[in-house]
Design a protein around this motif. Sequence first.
Motif, mmCIF file in Angstrom:
data_model
loop_
_atom_site.group_PDB
_atom_site.id
_atom_site.type_symbol
_atom_site.label_atom_id
_atom_site.label_comp_id
_atom_site.label_asym_id
_atom_site.label_seq_id
_atom_site.Cartn_x
_atom_site.Cartn_y
_atom_site.Cartn_z
ATOM 1 N N UNK A 179 -6.019 -161.043 53.981
ATOM 2 C CA UNK A 179 -5.674 -161.408 55.356
ATOM 3 C C UNK A 179 -6.941 -161.764 56.124
ATOM 4 N N UNK A 180 -6.807 -162.725 57.016
ATOM 5 C CA UNK A 180 -7.904 -163.056 57.922
ATOM 6 C C UNK A 180 -8.068 -161.900 58.907
ATOM 7 N N UNK A 181 -9.276 -161.433 59.085
ATOM 8 C CA UNK A 181 -9.551 -160.270 59.924
ATOM 9 C C UNK A 181 -9.078 -160.466 61.362
ATOM 10 N N UNK A 182 -9.201 -161.684 61.892
ATOM 11 C CA UNK A 182 -8.821 -161.924 63.284
ATOM 12 C C UNK A 182 -7.359 -162.337 63.447
ATOM 13 N N UNK A 183 -6.900 -163.279 62.644
ATOM 14 C CA UNK A 183 -5.544 -163.821 62.835
ATOM 15 C C UNK A 183 -4.480 -163.083 62.034
ATOM 16 N N UNK A 184 -4.880 -162.341 61.028
ATOM 17 C CA UNK A 184 -3.992 -161.618 60.114
ATOM 18 C C UNK A 184 -3.141 -162.557 59.252
ATOM 19 N N UNK A 185 -3.515 -163.832 59.199
ATOM 20 C CA UNK A 185 -2.824 -164.804 58.352
ATOM 21 C C UNK A 185 -3.231 -164.589 56.901
ATOM 22 N N UNK A 186 -2.288 -164.843 55.976
ATOM 23 C CA UNK A 186 -2.601 -164.756 54.548
ATOM 24 C C UNK A 186 -3.534 -165.890 54.151
ATOM 25 N N UNK A 187 -4.498 -165.593 53.307
ATOM 26 C CA UNK A 187 -5.469 -166.568 52.821
ATOM 27 C C UNK A 187 -5.605 -166.351 51.305
#
Length: 183
Positions: free
Chosen positions: A85-93
């Motif tokens: 997860x992106x630390x800021x947006x919490x989007x999966x990467x």
Amino acid sequence: MKKLSLIMVLAFILIMSACGQKVEPRAINEKTDTCTVCNMAVMDNQFATQIVLDNGKSMMFDDIGCMYTWMKENKDQKLKAQFVRDYHTKEWVPSEEAHYVYDKSIKTPMAYNVVSFQNEKEASQFAKKHDTSTLTYDKLKSHKWEMNKEQMNDMKGEMKHSHDENGEMKKMDGMDSHDNSHQ
């Protein structure tokens, strides 16, 4: 002969399109998902990671260190994809596209102290703020995955004091007591 050639071309296209199917991460269910390694609840936050096996099974982890621990112990398993997860947006990467920062002061659920970012610039800024550097996906493979024992002891102490007189979890400092995010 034309008919046979056409069938072969169509079969080839069908096989190639099946091979190129994009694997998507599944959503986290906080009520039922537990970390495959430590059995802690997986929160829908910036620390969650997941692996999708070749057979399509998704495995959840509450900390990137738990994911790498599992991969080290299960080298024979075929992976279709792995996500952070992106630390800021919490989007999966996809893990191989992410940028990482390690520093002992960064609090993560199991105290492995690594966070991930989709954007290299954000990872660099975060690293600079913590007086450390970024890690690439390839560097993570050789990273020494050890829990920060001092931080784990601190978190255990916090958890011990985070229950009310009925044994129920209580909120601490306006945050859910499971949230170990570093501000």
